[in-house]
Scaffold this motif. Structure first.
Motif, PDB file in Angstrom:
ATOM      1  N   LEU A 278     141.299 -43.621 -30.646  1.00  0.00           N
ATOM      2  CA  LEU A 278     140.407 -43.246 -29.555  1.00  0.00           C
ATOM      3  C   LEU A 278     141.073 -43.381 -28.199  1.00  0.00           C
ATOM      4  CD1 LEU A 278     137.123 -45.008 -30.768  1.00  0.00           C
ATOM      5  CD2 LEU A 278     137.919 -42.690 -31.259  1.00  0.00           C
ATOM      6  N   GLU A 279     141.985 -44.337 -28.042  1.00  0.00           N
ATOM      7  CA  GLU A 279     142.548 -44.630 -26.723  1.00  0.00           C
ATOM      8  C   GLU A 279     143.687 -43.695 -26.341  1.00  0.00           C
ATOM      9  OE1 GLU A 279     143.745 -48.694 -26.698  1.00  0.00           O
ATOM     10  OE2 GLU A 279     141.696 -49.467 -26.837  1.00  0.00           O
ATOM     11  N   MET A 280     144.572 -43.362 -27.275  1.00  0.00           N
ATOM     12  CA  MET A 280     145.759 -42.602 -26.884  1.00  0.00           C
ATOM     13  C   MET A 280     145.427 -41.182 -26.366  1.00  0.00           C
ATOM     14  SD  MET A 280     148.818 -43.960 -26.903  1.00  0.00           S
ATOM     15  CE  MET A 280     150.104 -42.811 -27.351  1.00  0.00           C
ATOM     16  N   PRO A 281     144.709 -40.344 -27.112  1.00  0.00           N
ATOM     17  CA  PRO A 281     144.274 -40.509 -28.493  1.00  0.00           C
ATOM     18  C   PRO A 281     145.423 -40.226 -29.468  1.00  0.00           C
ATOM     19  CG  PRO A 281     143.606 -38.361 -27.698  1.00  0.00           C
ATOM     20  CD  PRO A 281     144.279 -39.051 -26.539  1.00  0.00           C
ATOM     21  N   TYR A 282     145.300 -40.772 -30.669  1.00  0.00           N
ATOM     22  CA  TYR A 282     146.349 -40.676 -31.678  1.00  0.00           C
ATOM     23  C   TYR A 282     145.743 -40.147 -32.965  1.00  0.00           C
ATOM     24  CZ  TYR A 282     149.403 -42.513 -35.382  1.00  0.00           C
ATOM     25  OH  TYR A 282     150.186 -42.660 -36.495  1.00  0.00           O
ATOM     26  N   ARG A 283     146.411 -39.189 -33.588  1.00  0.00           N
ATOM     27  CA  ARG A 283     145.912 -38.629 -34.843  1.00  0.00           C
ATOM     28  C   ARG A 283     146.822 -39.082 -35.987  1.00  0.00           C
ATOM     29  NH1 ARG A 283     142.732 -34.350 -36.832  1.00  0.00           N
ATOM     30  NH2 ARG A 283     143.535 -33.413 -38.754  1.00  0.00           N
ATOM     31  N   PRO A 284     146.376 -40.015 -36.800  1.00  0.00           N
ATOM     32  CA  PRO A 284     147.226 -40.485 -37.899  1.00  0.00           C
ATOM     33  C   PRO A 284     147.282 -39.496 -39.049  1.00  0.00           C
ATOM     34  CG  PRO A 284     145.099 -41.572 -37.977  1.00  0.00           C
ATOM     35  CD  PRO A 284     145.097 -40.733 -36.734  1.00  0.00           C
ATOM     36  N   ASP A 285     148.348 -39.577 -39.831  1.00  0.00           N
ATOM     37  CA  ASP A 285     148.424 -38.812 -41.073  1.00  0.00           C
ATOM     38  C   ASP A 285     147.542 -39.489 -42.110  1.00  0.00           C
ATOM     39  OD1 ASP A 285     150.321 -36.672 -40.524  1.00  0.00           O
ATOM     40  OD2 ASP A 285     151.795 -38.264 -40.286  1.00  0.00           O
ATOM     41  N   VAL A 286     146.864 -38.663 -42.914  1.00  0.00           N
ATOM     42  CA  VAL A 286     145.933 -39.164 -43.919  1.00  0.00           C
ATOM     43  C   VAL A 286     146.316 -38.599 -45.277  1.00  0.00           C
ATOM     44  CG1 VAL A 286     143.513 -39.263 -44.652  1.00  0.00           C
ATOM     45  CG2 VAL A 286     144.079 -39.346 -42.216  1.00  0.00           C
ATOM     46  N   PHE A 287     146.187 -39.440 -46.312  1.00  0.00           N
ATOM     47  CA  PHE A 287     146.471 -39.025 -47.682  1.00  0.00           C
ATOM     48  C   PHE A 287     145.288 -39.374 -48.573  1.00  0.00           C
ATOM     49  CE2 PHE A 287     150.488 -39.706 -45.628  1.00  0.00           C
ATOM     50  CZ  PHE A 287     151.325 -38.728 -46.133  1.00  0.00           C
ATOM     51  N   LEU A 288     144.973 -38.456 -49.466  1.00  0.00           N
ATOM     52  CA  LEU A 288     143.981 -38.704 -50.509  1.00  0.00           C
ATOM     53  C   LEU A 288     144.709 -39.254 -51.728  1.00  0.00           C
ATOM     54  CD1 LEU A 288     141.189 -38.430 -51.882  1.00  0.00           C
ATOM     55  CD2 LEU A 288     141.778 -36.031 -52.344  1.00  0.00           C
ATOM     56  N   VAL A 289     144.239 -40.380 -52.230  1.00  0.00           N
ATOM     57  CA  VAL A 289     144.886 -41.026 -53.368  1.00  0.00           C
ATOM     58  C   VAL A 289     144.355 -40.443 -54.670  1.00  0.00           C
ATOM     59  CG1 VAL A 289     145.183 -43.212 -54.606  1.00  0.00           C
ATOM     60  CG2 VAL A 289     145.245 -43.163 -52.099  1.00  0.00           C
ATOM     61  N   SER A 312     149.443 -41.140 -56.781  1.00  0.00           N
ATOM     62  CA  SER A 312     150.088 -40.047 -56.053  1.00  0.00           C
ATOM     63  C   SER A 312     149.234 -39.747 -54.839  1.00  0.00           C
ATOM     64  CB  SER A 312     150.242 -38.809 -56.934  1.00  0.00           C
ATOM     65  OG  SER A 312     148.988 -38.382 -57.430  1.00  0.00           O
ATOM     66  N   TYR A 313     149.805 -38.973 -53.898  1.00  0.00           N
ATOM     67  CA  TYR A 313     149.188 -38.853 -52.584  1.00  0.00           C
ATOM     68  C   TYR A 313     149.158 -37.401 -52.134  1.00  0.00           C
ATOM     69  CZ  TYR A 313     150.152 -43.778 -52.933  1.00  0.00           C
ATOM     70  OH  TYR A 313     150.203 -45.062 -53.390  1.00  0.00           O
ATOM     71  N   LEU A 314     147.966 -36.912 -51.834  1.00  0.00           N
ATOM     72  CA  LEU A 314     147.772 -35.550 -51.368  1.00  0.00           C
ATOM     73  C   LEU A 314     147.567 -35.593 -49.861  1.00  0.00           C
ATOM     74  CD1 LEU A 314     145.279 -34.348 -54.138  1.00  0.00           C
ATOM     75  CD2 LEU A 314     147.783 -34.308 -54.179  1.00  0.00           C
ATOM     76  N   ARG A 315     148.500 -35.046 -49.132  1.00  0.00           N
ATOM     77  CA  ARG A 315     148.451 -35.135 -47.673  1.00  0.00           C
ATOM     78  C   ARG A 315     147.380 -34.211 -47.116  1.00  0.00           C
ATOM     79  NH1 ARG A 315     153.323 -33.846 -43.364  1.00  0.00           N
ATOM     80  NH2 ARG A 315     152.520 -35.130 -41.657  1.00  0.00           N
ATOM     81  N   ALA A 316     146.566 -34.728 -46.231  1.00  0.00           N
ATOM     82  CA  ALA A 316     145.508 -33.938 -45.596  1.00  0.00           C
ATOM     83  C   ALA A 316     146.105 -33.042 -44.521  1.00  0.00           C
ATOM     84  CB  ALA A 316     144.458 -34.857 -44.993  1.00  0.00           C
ATOM     85  N   GLY A 317     145.436 -31.943 -44.263  1.00  0.00           N
ATOM     86  CA  GLY A 317     145.847 -31.033 -43.210  1.00  0.00           C
ATOM     87  C   GLY A 317     144.876 -31.058 -42.048  1.00  0.00           C
ATOM     88  N   GLY A 318     145.120 -30.188 -41.087  1.00  0.00           N
ATOM     89  CA  GLY A 318     144.183 -30.037 -39.993  1.00  0.00           C
ATOM     90  C   GLY A 318     142.946 -29.299 -40.445  1.00  0.00           C
ATOM     91  N   ALA A 319     141.953 -29.230 -39.585  1.00  0.00           N
ATOM     92  CA  ALA A 319     140.699 -28.565 -39.936  1.00  0.00           C
ATOM     93  C   ALA A 319     140.976 -27.128 -40.383  1.00  0.00           C
ATOM     94  CB  ALA A 319     139.744 -28.572 -38.755  1.00  0.00           C
ATOM     95  N   GLY A 320     140.487 -26.769 -41.562  1.00  0.00           N
ATOM     96  CA  GLY A 320     140.613 -25.412 -42.065  1.00  0.00           C
ATOM     97  C   GLY A 320     141.930 -25.079 -42.728  1.00  0.00           C
ATOM     98  N   ASP A 337     132.687 -42.966 -32.708  1.00  0.00           N
ATOM     99  CA  ASP A 337     133.611 -43.666 -33.618  1.00  0.00           C
ATOM    100  C   ASP A 337     133.997 -42.730 -34.759  1.00  0.00           C
ATOM    101  OD1 ASP A 337     135.140 -45.564 -34.826  1.00  0.00           O
ATOM    102  OD2 ASP A 337     133.547 -47.040 -35.093  1.00  0.00           O
ATOM    103  N   VAL A 338     134.729 -41.683 -34.389  1.00  0.00           N
ATOM    104  CA  VAL A 338     135.137 -40.632 -35.321  1.00  0.00           C
ATOM    105  C   VAL A 338     136.647 -40.542 -35.327  1.00  0.00           C
ATOM    106  CG1 VAL A 338     135.101 -38.148 -35.765  1.00  0.00           C
ATOM    107  CG2 VAL A 338     133.011 -39.332 -35.024  1.00  0.00           C
ATOM    108  N   ILE A 339     137.229 -40.473 -36.506  1.00  0.00           N
ATOM    109  CA  ILE A 339     138.686 -40.446 -36.641  1.00  0.00           C
ATOM    110  C   ILE A 339     139.232 -39.045 -36.453  1.00  0.00           C
ATOM    111  CG2 ILE A 339     140.593 -40.958 -38.223  1.00  0.00           C
ATOM    112  CD1 ILE A 339     138.492 -43.019 -39.502  1.00  0.00           C
ATOM    113  N   GLY A 340     138.500 -38.041 -36.893  1.00  0.00           N
ATOM    114  CA  GLY A 340     138.950 -36.669 -36.694  1.00  0.00           C
ATOM    115  C   GLY A 340     138.563 -35.774 -37.844  1.00  0.00           C
ATOM    116  N   ASP A 341     138.883 -34.472 -37.695  1.00  0.00           N
ATOM    117  CA  ASP A 341     138.602 -33.475 -38.725  1.00  0.00           C
ATOM    118  C   ASP A 341     139.859 -33.253 -39.552  1.00  0.00           C
ATOM    119  OD1 ASP A 341     136.115 -33.287 -37.593  1.00  0.00           O
ATOM    120  OD2 ASP A 341     136.494 -31.384 -36.582  1.00  0.00           O
ATOM    121  N   TYR A 342     139.734 -33.433 -40.858  1.00  0.00           N
ATOM    122  CA  TYR A 342     140.866 -33.290 -41.784  1.00  0.00           C
ATOM    123  C   TYR A 342     140.446 -32.418 -42.957  1.00  0.00           C
ATOM    124  CZ  TYR A 342     143.216 -37.239 -39.456  1.00  0.00           C
ATOM    125  OH  TYR A 342     143.827 -38.066 -38.539  1.00  0.00           O
ATOM    126  N   SER A 343     141.405 -31.693 -43.502  1.00  0.00           N
ATOM    127  CA  SER A 343     141.122 -30.859 -44.669  1.00  0.00           C
ATOM    128  C   SER A 343     141.893 -31.378 -45.882  1.00  0.00           C
ATOM    129  CB  SER A 343     141.486 -29.394 -44.398  1.00  0.00           C
ATOM    130  OG  SER A 343     142.874 -29.252 -44.137  1.00  0.00           O
TER     131      SER A 343
END
Length: 403
Positions: A278-289, A312-320, A337-343
């Motif tokens: 929220l502060e930077m703001p910073y968008r972290p990489d996200v993985f689905l396990v 194993s890890y499926l990397r999330a993408g940007g919205a859409g 308090d929202v982390i972001g939109d991920y696909s």
């Protein structure tokens, strides 16, 4: 249960790089506790670093008690009580203003550790050279309270001061340091040239362990300063110690749709557990396990910093970008308090595990118990992949926080 997991082998990898750079440049290098202070990991990285830098009494105590080596302390101001304690545990004690130095100079110079040379004092200077991109983290912004400008130092009695300290960078490269040093030398070169000035602290924000960081340029810059001014040079990286060494694992609690948005509510909070989102703001990489091996996707060369043998890890993408897009939210009552939109490549289900990458630096040091959300455990992963939980947070920790 949510958990921060730190990879000790990755921490050692970073620490080794820092040691190699320090040795090649002929400088000293310490870890900034404001960026990473999970002391259970200190035994693994202690052999490669010269100590720690602290932002006040509590960090200085932690450095002295749990890390050892040199303790370099700086704060925008010290209370009388702070100073008494810091005189006993610091090796460098840096002052932010001439008024603070003038207030404490007699006390400091009369202290036995100062007279024996065990304690040295410095002055933080502000070269007023902004090279960063985030105003919140710019110590050189107009009207900054951090550091003394040249006009307040030149021609002033700074007897007792033996070093200068600057900190202007935030997750930046050596090229930005080079630009800053040009201004520093222009404005403060005459001070650096004084015989009583024997050291220069270049602060933190140097992303030395990033693959594309120009380490050769950093080494050249440090060597040049040492040769030109005859000073010992110090570096204080924080994020460079812990970058890409840890993750934050969490669970999906609920999935639903509202006003055309699909929401996934997690058992972690951006506000409480990774506030830079929220502060930077910073968008972290996200993985689905996913359970089982051989199914990593998204980017074949990129995986989270911590991996478990049966996953194993499926990397999330940007919205859409992928088939299923969700707004990842937190279980607090804070609307933002929202982390972001991920696909994701498949639909999320309650109970799915997500991994947020690069969650060691500037995460655990900033966490809170906001809204009484369960605080993630702290876990270490050794070189053989074994996990050891070093801290479990309980209701008792929340209850005693303010009472």
């Amino acid at each position: 249960m949510p958990a921060y997991i730190m990879n000790l082998e990755a921490l050692v990898r970073n620490a080794r790089i820092l040691r190699q750079v320090a040795d090649a440049a002929g400088c000293r290098i310490v870890m900034a506790l404001k960026g990473f202070s999970s002391w259970a990991s200190f035994p693994s990285i202690r052999p490669y670093l010269d100590g720690c830098c602290a932002s006040g009494v509590w960090e200085a105590r932690l450095a002295r008690e749990e890390f050892g080596g040199e303790v370099l302390t700086y704060a925008p101001a010290y209370s009388d009580e702070d100073l008494v304690e810091l005189l006993e545990i610091s090796n460098h004690l840096d002052f932010n203003s001439m008024t603070q130095w003038e207030k404490f100079r007699a006390t400091v110079m009369a202290h036995p550790r100062f007279q024996k040379g065990e304690l040295k004092c410095g002055l933080r200077v502000n070269p007023r050279c902004s090279t960063g991109h985030t105003a919140l983290y710019d110590p050189c912004a107009p009207g900054s309270r951090l550091g003394v400008v040249a006009g307040h130092v030149l021609g002033t009695d700074i007897s007792g001061i033996s070093g200068l300290h600057m900190h202007t960078l935030c997750e930046q490269g050596a090229e930005d340091l080079a630009l800053t040093l040009e201004v520093l030398e222009k404005d403060f070169g005459s001070v650096l040239s004084r015989p009583e000035i024997t050291w220069l602290n270049l602060g933190g924000g140097h992303w030395i362990t990033k693959p594309d960081y120009n380490r050769e340029l950093l080494i050249e810059l440090v060597r040049g300063l040492r040769l030109k001014y005859g000073v010992e040079v110090w570096l204080e990286p924080g994020e460079a110690v812990a970058v890409h060494t840890g993750v934050l694992r969490c669970n999906v609690l609920d999935v639903f749709e509202s006003d055309g948005f699909r929401h996934a509510i997690l058992d972690i909070s951006a506000s409480a557990h990774m506030p830079d989102v929220l502060e930077m703001p910073y968008r972290p990489d996200v993985f689905l396990v996913e359970r089982g091996s051989g199914r990593d996707s998204g980017c074949s060369a990129y995986f989270p910093a911590v991996r478990l043998s049966d996953e194993s890890y499926l990397r999330a993408g940007g919205a859409g970008e992928q088939a299923e897009t969700y707004r990842l939210g937190s279980p607090t009552c804070l609307a933002g308090d929202v982390i972001g939109d991920y696909s994701f490549s498949r639909a999320l289900d309650v109970g799915d595990v997500l991994v947020f990458d690069d969650m060691s630096h500037y995460t655990m040091v900033k966490t809170t118990f906001f809204n009484g959300v369960r605080h993630p455990d702290i876990v270490l992963q050794d070189r053989d992949g074994r996990l050891k939980t070093v801290r479990e947070f309980t209701y008792g920790d929340f209850r005693s926080r303010l009472g």
